[in-house]
Design an enzyme around this catalytic site. Structure first.
Site, PDB file in Angstrom:
ATOM      1  CB  SER A  80      -6.537  -5.001  -3.076  1.00  0.00           C
ATOM      2  OG  SER A  80      -6.144  -4.047  -4.050  1.00  0.00           O
ATOM      3  CB  THR A 134      -2.070  -7.158  -5.801  1.00  0.00           C
ATOM      4  OG1 THR A 134      -2.330  -8.128  -4.823  1.00  0.00           O
ATOM      5  CG2 THR A 134      -0.577  -6.993  -5.992  1.00  0.00           C
ATOM      6  CB  THR A 142      -0.695  -6.955  -2.174  1.00  0.00           C
ATOM      7  OG1 THR A 142      -2.031  -7.459  -2.111  1.00  0.00           O
ATOM      8  CG2 THR A 142       0.200  -7.912  -1.408  1.00  0.00           C
ATOM      9  NE  ARG A 188      -1.492 -15.241   1.210  1.00  0.00           N
ATOM     10  CZ  ARG A 188      -1.536 -14.392   0.171  1.00  0.00           C
ATOM     11  NH1 ARG A 188      -1.369 -13.105   0.379  1.00  0.00           N
ATOM     12  NH2 ARG A 188      -1.733 -14.823  -1.040  1.00  0.00           N
ATOM     13  CB  THR A 248      -2.911  -8.781  -9.435  1.00  0.00           C
ATOM     14  OG1 THR A 248      -3.546  -9.001 -10.691  1.00  0.00           O
ATOM     15  CG2 THR A 248      -2.141  -7.475  -9.496  1.00  0.00           C
ATOM     16  N   GLY A 249      -3.538 -11.495  -8.079  1.00  0.00           N
ATOM     17  CA  GLY A 249      -4.317 -12.727  -8.041  1.00  0.00           C
ATOM     18  C   GLY A 249      -3.872 -13.601  -6.890  1.00  0.00           C
TER      19      GLY A 249
HETATM   20  N1  GLY Z   1      -1.241 -11.429  -5.223  1.00  0.00           N
HETATM   21  C1  GLY Z   1      -1.320 -10.910  -3.933  1.00  0.00           C
HETATM   22  C2  GLY Z   1      -1.404 -11.903  -2.869  1.00  0.00           C
HETATM   23  O1  GLY Z   1      -1.725 -13.056  -3.133  1.00  0.00           O
HETATM   24  O2  GLY Z   1      -1.174 -11.560  -1.751  1.00  0.00           O
END
Ligand code: GLY
Length: 320
Positions: free
Chosen positions: A45, A168, A186, A196, A219-220
């Site tokens: 990640s 992340t 991340t 993105r 994170t998330g």
């Molecule tokens: N929290 C990391 C992402 O959405 O890229």
């Protein structure tokens, strides 16, 4: 002196604390801790060997913030340079009149400052997993035929993997001067649409630090933290006088109040200027790490749960 981190920061905790106990700055500590996660091939990640976008390209996002001055640096969509956090720090420190560089500009800057570049950013295993995932999803006939003109809008919504979206790494530290710094890095959603950008490089969304009050990192599902300005919200709630747990819970409740389809797993860690800390998650089994200077090793602490109902709620499985 204290460091808190997301669960997958374990590999960097000792080195980060070593910086603090030898008189180094919170900024150095969070950078070093994050670099060790970025180089960890087992963490998919963050950094090297993260999950790539739908075209099989690894695009990295990272940010760092200095709580003394609110100076910040960030990179997004950067390819070919594993230590995104160090490039982000240089964006902050090289007197560039900018906070965030993305894509080709971030890569150009990384070359200009002689940042370490790696020829190969993905292991064969991850490339094979990407191919398999795309084939199994049926979103594209053949992953190797995805070129610049291939339609991706439908493909990405089928292939993007909610089991692998969130990873992340977060580090927040207070050094011997009482200065606070925070770092987030991340590789973003697995099989994301090219271009993105998540919350990690967005100051105020995935990362915020202010010596006067404290810091927060997320994170998330970054889309949620961007919409709710989550990291800044926690610090603003601290500024309003809330204890850190209340501030963190309140920001999670703000996320719960978001409408829309892309609602799912979110996690945050927060530290106030006195060294009080909190970890929150939408998942019941999530943890975070904490170490004070007088401890031999970090401890793993349970995060408090704030449920967020939604299409992907409870389905994300971050390493944090
Ligand atoms: N929290 C990391 C992402 O959405 O890229």
């Amino acid at each position: 002196m204290i460091i808190i981190a997301s669960h997958n920061g374990a590999i960097g905790m000792d080195a980060a604390m070593q910086v603090l106990t030898s008189g180094g700055s919170a900024l150095d500590a969070v950078e070093i801790g994050t670099r060790l996660v970025e180089a960890n091939p087992a963490d998919h990640s963050v950094g090297y060997n993260g999950y790539p976008n739908i075209l099989g390209e690894l695009e990295l996002d990272a940010s760092i913030m200095d709580g003394r001055t609110l100076d910040s640096g960030a990179v997004a969509l950067m390819r070919g340079f594993p230590y995104a956090i160090s490039v982000a720090r240089q964006v902050m420190e090289r007197r560039l009149p900018h906070v965030l560089l993305a894509g080709a500009g971030a890569e150009r800057f990384a070359r200009e400052i002689d940042a370490e570049a790696w020829q190969t950013m993905l292991s064969d295993d991850i490339v094979a997993l990407w191919r398999r995932r795309l084939r199994e999803s049926g979103s594209v006939p053949d992953p190797s035929e995805l070129d610049a003109d291939a339609p991706l809008i439908d493909a990405v919504s089928i292939a993007t993997d909610p089991e692998r979206v969130t990873g992340t790494v977060n580090f927040i530290a207070i050094d011997s001067n009482g200065d606070i710094a925070s770092a987030v890095s991340t590789s973003g959603w697995a099989w994301k649409y090219p271009g993105r950008i998540g919350d990690s490089p967005i100051i105020g969304a995935g990362n915020y630090a202010d010596n006067r009050y404290g810091a927060c990192a997320c994170t998330g599902m970054g889309e949620m933290a961007i919409r709710a300005c989550t990291a800044y919200s926690v610090v603003a709630y601290l500024k309003a006088g809330m204890p850190v747990e209340t501030a963190a819970r309140r920001a999670m409740q703000d996320l719960r109040d978001l409408g829309g389809d892309y609602i799912g797993g979110m996690n945050l860690i927060a530290l106030d200027r006195e060294g009080n800390h909190a970890g929150m998650s939408t998942r019941a089994d999530a943890t975070y790490l904490m170490r004070r200077a007088d401890m031999e090793r970090h401890v793993e602490l349970e995060r408090q749960v704030v449920e967020i109902p939604g299409r992907w709620a409870g389905r994300t499985s971050p390493g944090n």
